[in-house]
Design an enzyme around this catalytic site. Structure first.
Site, PDB file in Angstrom:
ATOM      1  N   LYS A 115      33.485   5.134  28.284  1.00 15.69           N
ATOM      2  CA  LYS A 115      33.601   4.158  27.191  1.00 15.69           C
ATOM      3  C   LYS A 115      33.738   2.755  27.756  1.00 15.69           C
ATOM      4  O   LYS A 115      34.488   2.531  28.704  1.00 15.69           O
ATOM      5  CB  LYS A 115      34.842   4.481  26.355  1.00 15.69           C
ATOM      6  N   GLU A 167      23.435  10.952  15.828  1.00 16.95           N
ATOM      7  CA  GLU A 167      24.421  10.061  15.246  1.00 16.95           C
ATOM      8  C   GLU A 167      23.800   9.310  14.069  1.00 16.95           C
ATOM      9  O   GLU A 167      22.711   8.749  14.204  1.00 16.95           O
ATOM     10  CB  GLU A 167      24.847   9.071  16.333  1.00 16.95           C
ATOM     11  N   CYS A 192      64.600  -4.087   6.609  1.00 17.34           N
ATOM     12  CA  CYS A 192      65.291  -4.617   5.444  1.00 17.34           C
ATOM     13  C   CYS A 192      66.128  -3.465   4.890  1.00 17.34           C
ATOM     14  O   CYS A 192      65.578  -2.415   4.536  1.00 17.34           O
ATOM     15  CB  CYS A 192      64.287  -5.099   4.398  1.00 17.34           C
ATOM     16  N   GLU A 243       0.835  -1.212   0.000  1.00 23.65           N
ATOM     17  CA  GLU A 243       0.000   0.000   0.000  1.00 23.65           C
ATOM     18  C   GLU A 243       0.869   1.261   0.000  1.00 23.65           C
ATOM     19  O   GLU A 243       0.570   2.238  -0.683  1.00 23.65           O
ATOM     20  CB  GLU A 243      -0.925   0.015   1.221  1.00 23.65           C
ATOM     21  N   PHE A 244       1.949   1.190   0.777  1.00 21.36           N
ATOM     22  CA  PHE A 244       2.864   2.325   0.825  1.00 21.36           C
ATOM     23  C   PHE A 244       3.426   2.601  -0.569  1.00 21.36           C
ATOM     24  O   PHE A 244       3.422   3.729  -1.047  1.00 21.36           O
ATOM     25  CB  PHE A 244       4.000   2.033   1.812  1.00 21.36           C
ATOM     26  N   ASP A 245       3.899   1.552  -1.218  1.00 21.26           N
ATOM     27  CA  ASP A 245       4.484   1.710  -2.553  1.00 21.26           C
ATOM     28  C   ASP A 245       3.469   2.287  -3.543  1.00 21.26           C
ATOM     29  O   ASP A 245       3.821   3.097  -4.394  1.00 21.26           O
ATOM     30  CB  ASP A 245       5.000   0.368  -3.075  1.00 21.26           C
ATOM     31  N   ASP A 295      27.768   4.658  18.229  1.00 22.11           N
ATOM     32  CA  ASP A 295      29.055   4.666  17.542  1.00 22.11           C
ATOM     33  C   ASP A 295      28.854   4.796  16.032  1.00 22.11           C
ATOM     34  O   ASP A 295      28.921   3.833  15.290  1.00 22.11           O
ATOM     35  CB  ASP A 295      29.810   3.376  17.886  1.00 22.11           C
ATOM     36  N   LYS A 353      25.973   5.803  24.214  1.00 24.65           N
ATOM     37  CA  LYS A 353      26.865   6.496  23.283  1.00 24.65           C
ATOM     38  C   LYS A 353      26.864   5.701  21.983  1.00 24.65           C
ATOM     39  O   LYS A 353      27.389   4.591  21.923  1.00 24.65           O
ATOM     40  CB  LYS A 353      28.278   6.585  23.855  1.00 24.65           C
ATOM     41  N   CYS A 358      62.857  -9.843  -0.359  1.00 21.42           N
ATOM     42  CA  CYS A 358      64.048  -9.804  -1.207  1.00 21.42           C
ATOM     43  C   CYS A 358      65.204 -10.621  -0.637  1.00 21.42           C
ATOM     44  O   CYS A 358      66.263 -10.715  -1.249  1.00 21.42           O
ATOM     45  CB  CYS A 358      64.488  -8.360  -1.448  1.00 21.42           C
ATOM     46  N   CYS A 407      64.312  -3.613  -2.829  1.00 19.08           N
ATOM     47  CA  CYS A 407      63.250  -4.431  -2.229  1.00 19.08           C
ATOM     48  C   CYS A 407      61.892  -3.902  -2.687  1.00 19.08           C
ATOM     49  O   CYS A 407      61.526  -2.765  -2.401  1.00 19.08           O
ATOM     50  CB  CYS A 407      63.393  -4.372  -0.708  1.00 19.08           C
ATOM     51  N   SER A 435      33.408  18.069  21.228  1.00 14.84           N
ATOM     52  CA  SER A 435      33.340  16.649  21.553  1.00 14.84           C
ATOM     53  C   SER A 435      33.270  16.510  23.069  1.00 14.84           C
ATOM     54  O   SER A 435      33.201  17.494  23.783  1.00 14.84           O
ATOM     55  CB  SER A 435      34.526  15.906  20.971  1.00 14.84           C
ATOM     56  N   LEU A 436      33.264  15.274  23.532  1.00 14.40           N
ATOM     57  CA  LEU A 436      33.096  15.040  24.960  1.00 14.40           C
ATOM     58  C   LEU A 436      34.395  14.551  25.577  1.00 14.40           C
ATOM     59  O   LEU A 436      35.178  13.883  24.924  1.00 14.40           O
ATOM     60  CB  LEU A 436      32.043  13.954  25.179  1.00 14.40           C
ATOM     61  N   TYR A 494      20.530  15.647  21.010  1.00 11.12           N
ATOM     62  CA  TYR A 494      20.894  16.968  21.535  1.00 11.12           C
ATOM     63  C   TYR A 494      20.102  18.026  20.776  1.00 11.12           C
ATOM     64  O   TYR A 494      20.242  18.159  19.568  1.00 11.12           O
ATOM     65  CB  TYR A 494      22.397  17.175  21.335  1.00 11.12           C
ATOM     66  N   CYS A 510      64.727 -10.749   4.912  1.00 12.83           N
ATOM     67  CA  CYS A 510      63.550 -10.093   4.346  1.00 12.83           C
ATOM     68  C   CYS A 510      62.720 -11.094   3.551  1.00 12.83           C
ATOM     69  O   CYS A 510      63.249 -11.772   2.668  1.00 12.83           O
ATOM     70  CB  CYS A 510      63.975  -8.936   3.447  1.00 12.83           C
ATOM     71  N   LYS A 531      24.946  13.436  31.106  1.00 16.44           N
ATOM     72  CA  LYS A 531      24.787  14.875  30.911  1.00 16.44           C
ATOM     73  C   LYS A 531      24.003  15.480  32.071  1.00 16.44           C
ATOM     74  O   LYS A 531      22.979  14.917  32.471  1.00 16.44           O
ATOM     75  CB  LYS A 531      24.003  15.155  29.622  1.00 16.44           C
ATOM     76  N   GLU A 550      22.623   8.299  28.863  1.00 15.71           N
ATOM     77  CA  GLU A 550      22.268   7.891  27.505  1.00 15.71           C
ATOM     78  C   GLU A 550      23.275   6.889  26.974  1.00 15.71           C
ATOM     79  O   GLU A 550      24.383   6.804  27.474  1.00 15.71           O
ATOM     80  CB  GLU A 550      22.296   9.116  26.566  1.00 15.71           C
TER      81      GLU A 550
HETATM   82  S1  IVH Z   1      26.312  14.602  23.178  1.00 13.77           S
HETATM   83  C1  IVH Z   1      28.302  18.630  23.740  1.00 13.77           C
HETATM   84  N1  IVH Z   1      25.212  12.219  23.254  1.00 13.77           N
HETATM   85  O1  IVH Z   1      30.103  11.014  20.836  1.00 13.77           O
HETATM   86  C2  IVH Z   1      27.746  17.261  23.691  1.00 13.77           C
HETATM   87  N2  IVH Z   1      27.146  12.505  21.904  1.00 13.77           N
HETATM   88  O2  IVH Z   1      32.819  12.641  21.814  1.00 13.77           O
HETATM   89  C3  IVH Z   1      27.721  16.701  22.330  1.00 13.77           C
HETATM   90  N3  IVH Z   1      27.819  10.500  20.670  1.00 13.77           N
HETATM   91  O3  IVH Z   1      30.749  13.752  18.763  1.00 13.77           O
HETATM   92  C4  IVH Z   1      27.593  15.267  22.192  1.00 13.77           C
HETATM   93  N4  IVH Z   1      26.192   9.199  21.396  1.00 13.77           N
HETATM   94  O4  IVH Z   1      29.299  11.884  17.860  1.00 13.77           O
HETATM   95  C5  IVH Z   1      26.212  12.968  22.762  1.00 13.77           C
HETATM   96  N5  IVH Z   1      24.087  10.186  23.391  1.00 13.77           N
HETATM   97  C6  IVH Z   1      25.079  10.930  22.889  1.00 13.77           C
HETATM   98  C7  IVH Z   1      26.039  10.411  21.980  1.00 13.77           C
HETATM   99  C8  IVH Z   1      27.070  11.233  21.518  1.00 13.77           C
HETATM  100  C9  IVH Z   1      27.270   9.282  20.611  1.00 13.77           C
HETATM  101  C10 IVH Z   1      29.055  10.893  19.932  1.00 13.77           C
HETATM  102  C11 IVH Z   1      28.976  12.179  19.183  1.00 13.77           C
HETATM  103  C12 IVH Z   1      30.053  13.061  19.750  1.00 13.77           C
HETATM  104  C13 IVH Z   1      30.928  12.081  20.458  1.00 13.77           C
HETATM  105  C14 IVH Z   1      31.479  12.720  21.707  1.00 13.77           C
END
Ligand code: IVH
Length: 704
Positions: A346, A207, A459, A33-35, A115, A113, A444, A465, A80-81, A260, A441, A322, A111
């Site tokens: 981490k 992310e 080497c 249906e969506f299509d 990746d 994190k 060679c 080489c 960054s954090l 964020y 090596c 946070k 929260e």
């Molecule tokens: S908050 C000022 N929340 O981790 C705060 N970052 O080194 C801004 N990341 O560059 C980041 N999960 O790419 C925040 N729940 C989360 C996250 C998150 C992954 C990443 C983000 C950031 C890096 C921090």
């Protein structure tokens, strides 16, 4: 209903179905249906080009982009954090926050994190207007066209409403239900966010991720097509988002979690509450956020997810903590690099056990020989691992490896896994033969040598080489050196195999007919290659010097040497003393450069490069811009600047004869300080009585 009205109606409806499917995991119509609805929209839009809208649901399929991504400045820098792997430091963070807030009560939002790669999305009047990658935090790439293909990112926001009651609730292994986050009876449901309309203008960050299932499917496809595999979902997501073929991006099934919300008129003073509001506007916000007050609750969250994350559909590498209140965040402020109100914890890298089958040895461009372990393949952090680096002879000897041993492999943030130890619990009485480092090596046959103070075996046959010869040519043409980008490793291998090149000077002798043959497309690509090689004659001296591949002469050293000696001839004649006069040049570099120029063959190479017209001295323009206004000054840069980037200030300092260093000491002449200079630096500067110079004062100093 007019066709125009029907188009608008279909767009609204399809936006909603998209959200139900990709954000809420609760479709209300079938795919079929969506299509059908989508096809109807596409047909109508085809008849009404005047109603084109880049945010129409029909635009999520993508088309090719012309040219480069535009680099744009972030309205608010993307910091960054601060990272830690250590719970003790989490406690220190918690204590710092408490002290910083003078004993006031506070909440912490815990929260996951994620990746992937971070993205900043801008909305105006409820419509996505721009999406920018993090870049260097100050400027990023405008990837809006690619982002539009990610189905869970809303192109047009819905009016605020109470989110659908059906949610994907994470159930813990013991069947106790969702412990953290989600509609869990812990009072964390955004039931009251229905009243929050979206602000006219705001930014939301999050992310971009490739879910495990998409990642695995993609790699299976690539394997079948004999294309190189992606090492992990983060690389796959990043490679995909930077693709110029938006249609490819659309096929790759990326996802995005937002974490964020930024803007001038946000719904709440609470970070958590703002995200819940964002969820109600149609954004995918993780169900697993939790607001807590105590350190114990934070630890509980960490421990829970350290285990349970393995069942999530996307990769995570830690948790982010946070301070919840925006007012309190503001009060805590930030250091030069990261906010004081947040920290990332981490997770320890995952380990796995497997069997060592063989150790092979690789020869790099410098001749350094690296041992590589080949193992039975094993799943590790979501990827299949077969090989691991053993770094050098000492590292290998320390491990005391025998063929057939069970070994523990670990994979951290890096792509290359490493062997941590032999799994002694599985060692049997009769172990296989001990792995020994080689003495000749593998490429060679030359006897390997070891230089004093170095871990690697080399080497010494640098001119005969093959991997060393090819490696030096690869380095010579690389982007930061001569930037001859049409020459990849395979082409170099091909030219080398056909006997066309034996060193980098030979590149400048190549002729179109040697590279092509009769085939038209090959003639075209051969012409391009020759053109790129010819163009490289304009590359400035400092990069040529870097391209020569002299041991210890990296990009920065090459710059310093070029500025100090100004020409290759002066450099070739310099004595040890001449080198040691220069601030940042030590004996190892000096001896390496002297030895390089003492070699007859190298001098012949330089003469040939001169003959072909490469830049072997600083240009008149560069020379005329150099002054010694900052001669003898050691300068530390700190903070955020308005008129030039940090790198530009570094270059300016060098151009005027000064030296830039990273940390403050008694030797520092002054600090070039922008906004938000770190408090630790400030304190140290004051203690040592070091002058702090503003951006404007500095520019005056150098006469700009
Ligand atoms: S908050 C000022 N929340 O981790 C705060 N970052 O080194 C801004 N990341 O560059 C980041 N999960 O790419 C925040 N729940 C989360 C996250 C998150 C992954 C990443 C983000 C950031 C890096 C921090």
């Amino acid at each position: 209903m007019t066709e125009q009205e029907r188009i608008m109606q279909l767009r609204t409806e399809l936006h909603r179905h998209n959200r139900n499917y990709y954000v809420l995991n609760a479709p209300t119509i079938s795919d079929r249906e969506f299509d059908d609805l989508l096809r109807e929209l596409q047909q109508l839009e085809g008849r009404h080009p005047e109603l084109f809208d880049p945010n129409s649901p029909s635009q999520r399929v993508g088309s090719d982009l012309a040219g480069e991504f535009e680099s744009v400045e972030h309205r608010r820098p993307m910091l960054s954090l601060a990272n830690t792997y250590n719970k003790e430091e989490v406690r220190e963070f918690y204590d710092r926050v408490r002290e910083g807030l003078g004993g006031e009560a506070f909440e912490i939002c815990c929260e996951l994190k994620f990746d992937g790669l971070s993205i900043s999305l801008h909305y105006e009047d409820g419509r996505l207007v721009r999406a920018v990658t993090r870049g260097d935090g100050v400027r990023g790439d405008d990837v809006t066209a690619n982002i539009r293909t990610i189905k869970s990112i809303p192109l047009q926001l819905e009016d605020a409403q109470v989110p659908s009651p059906r949610r994907d609730v994470f159930v813990s292994a013991d069947g106790q239900g969702d412990l953290f986050g989600g509609a869990d009876g812990l009072g964390n449901l955004a039931g009251d966010s229905g009243q929050n309309p979206w602000p006219r203008e705001f930014e939301i960050r999050g992310e971009v991720l490739m879910p495990w299932t998409s990642f695995e499917a993609l790699n299976r496809e690539r394997e079948a097509a004999e294309e190189p595999l992606f090492a992990n979902p983060r690389n796959a997501a990043s490679g995909t988002l930077k693709s110029k073929q938006t249609a490819v991006v659309a096929k790759r099934k990326l996802d995005a979690y937002l974490y964020y919300l930024l803007g001038d008129s946000l719904p709440s003073d609470g970070h958590y509450e703002n995200l819940e509001a964002a969820r109600s506007w149609g954004f995918k916000v993780s169900e697993h956020m939790r607001k807590v007050r105590t350190l114990d609750e934070i630890y509980e969250f960490i421990d829970y997810w350290d285990v349970e994350r393995k069942h999530l559909p996307v990769a995570t590498d830690g948790v982010v903590l946070k301070v919840n209140s925006l007012r309190q965040q503001q009060a805590l402020g930030m250091t030069a690099k990261s906010p004081r109100w947040a920290i990332a914890y981490k997770f320890q890298a995952e380990q796995a056990s497997t069997v060592l089958r063989e150790v092979t040895f690789q020869v790099g461009r410098t001749g350094a020989v690296t041992p590589v372990a080949n193992m039975d393949s094993v799943q590790l952090s979501g990827t299949i691992v077969r090989r691991a680096t053993l770094h050098n002879a000492d590292f290998m000897a320390q491990l005391d490896l025998h063929i057939g041993d069970h070994v523990l492999v670990e994979k951290g943030g890096e792509i290359i896994p490493k062997i941590i130890s032999v799994d002694m619990s599985q060692v049997t009485k009769e172990r296989g033969p001990r792995v020994e480092f080689i003495s000749r090596c593998p490429e060679c046959g030359s006897e390997l040598v070891r230089y004093e103070g170095e871990a690697a075996w080399y080497c010494p046959n640098d001119s005969g080489c093959p991997p060393q010869i090819k490696g030096r040519i690869e380095h010579f043409v690389s982007r930061r050196a001569m930037n001859i980008d049409t020459l990849g490793p395979e082409t170099i291998e091909d030219f080398y195999g056909r006997g066309l090149i034996r060193n980098y000077a030979d590149l400048y002798d190549l002729q179109v007919d040697q590279l092509s043959g009769a085939n038209d497309s090959r003639i075209r690509s051969a012409r391009k290659t020759i053109k790129a090689i010819e163009d490289s004659r304009q590359v400035p001296f400092e990069r040529v010097l870097f391209a020569l591949g002299i041991r210890f002469v990296g990009e920065n050293v090459a710059k310093t040497l070029a500025r100090s000696f100004k020409s290759v001839d002066a450099l070739a004649q310099a004595s040890l003393d001449d080198f040691l006069q220069i601030n940042s040049i030590g004996a190892a570099i000096a001896e390496s450069v002297i030895a390089w120029f003492a070699n007859e063959e190298n001098r012949r190479l330089v003469e040939r490069l001169r003959h072909y017209g490469l830049q072997l001295q600083l240009s008149d323009e560069t020379l005329s811009q150099q002054t010694d206004r900052l001669a003898g000054k050691t300068i530390v840069i700190s903070g955020v600047f308005a008129q030039h980037s940090r790198d530009e200030y570094k270059a300016l300092i060098e151009q005027h004869g000064g030296k830039n260093t990273g940390s403050i000491s008694a030797k520092t002449s002054f600090i070039l300080a922008g906004d938000n200079m770190g408090p630790a630096k400030l304190e140290k500067a004051q203690k040592l009585g070091i002058a702090i110079i503003s951006e404007d004062e500095f520019l005056q100093m150098i006469g700009e």
